[in-house]
Design a protein around this motif. Structure first.
Motif, PDB file in Angstrom:
ATOM      1  N   GLU A  90      -4.239   0.738  -0.561  1.00 40.66           N
ATOM      2  CA  GLU A  90      -3.680   1.026   0.770  1.00 40.66           C
ATOM      3  C   GLU A  90      -3.184  -0.255   1.437  1.00 40.66           C
ATOM      4  N   TYR A  91      -3.961  -1.335   1.276  1.00 46.98           N
ATOM      5  CA  TYR A  91      -3.537  -2.611   1.846  1.00 46.98           C
ATOM      6  C   TYR A  91      -2.234  -3.084   1.208  1.00 46.98           C
ATOM      7  N   TRP A  92      -2.156  -3.025  -0.139  1.00 49.86           N
ATOM      8  CA  TRP A  92      -0.944  -3.509  -0.795  1.00 49.86           C
ATOM      9  C   TRP A  92       0.259  -2.643  -0.462  1.00 49.86           C
ATOM     10  N   ARG A  93       0.064  -1.328  -0.258  1.00 55.82           N
ATOM     11  CA  ARG A  93       1.173  -0.486   0.185  1.00 55.82           C
ATOM     12  C   ARG A  93       1.679  -0.963   1.542  1.00 55.82           C
ATOM     13  N   TRP A  94       0.745  -1.202   2.458  1.00 60.73           N
ATOM     14  CA  TRP A  94       1.122  -1.698   3.787  1.00 60.73           C
ATOM     15  C   TRP A  94       1.814  -3.049   3.666  1.00 60.73           C
ATOM     16  N   ARG A  95       1.278  -3.897   2.812  1.00 56.90           N
ATOM     17  CA  ARG A  95       1.811  -5.258   2.677  1.00 56.90           C
ATOM     18  C   ARG A  95       3.249  -5.237   2.135  1.00 56.90           C
ATOM     19  N   HIS A  96       3.521  -4.354   1.192  1.00 53.39           N
ATOM     20  CA  HIS A  96       4.881  -4.261   0.651  1.00 53.39           C
ATOM     21  C   HIS A  96       5.841  -3.692   1.673  1.00 53.39           C
TER      22      HIS A  96
END
Length: 102
Positions: A90-96
């Motif tokens: 979820e964090y990496w989705r937000w980060r991208h």
């Protein structure tokens, strides 16, 4: 005399055979495998969904803290490594989606 010549010939032959191996094993400062060897605190995380790696530096740490406290409204800080896999994804989705975050 002949014994000494055999000994010296064996010594030189052995040195000639070992020298290339020693030259290959030498440290090359431009070799990427040895890059940042002194920086033992550098962390790298793999993003399974986007199939890429992320370096965890001060900038990434600040972005994570923002996501955790402001976006998810967590009351207490939790280290990224302690999150469940789905929360990390979820964090990496937000980060991208927020590549330009400060």
């Amino acid at each position: 005399m002949q014994r000494t010549q055999r000994y010296l010939a064996s010594l030189f032959l052995g040195a000639a055979l070992v020298a290339p191996v020693g030259a290959q094993a030498s440290f090359d400062p431009l070799d990427d495998k040895h890059h940042d060897r002194d920086d033992k605190k550098a962390k790298h995380y793999y993003d399974r969904e986007h199939k890429d790696y992320h370096d965890w530096d001060d900038h990434e740490s600040a972005a994570y803290r923002h996501w955790l406290m402001e976006e998810r409204h967590e009351k207490q800080y939790r280290d990224y490594a302690r999150l469940r896999r789905e929360q990390q994804a979820e964090y990496w989705r937000w980060r991208h989606e927020h590549l330009d975050w400060h």
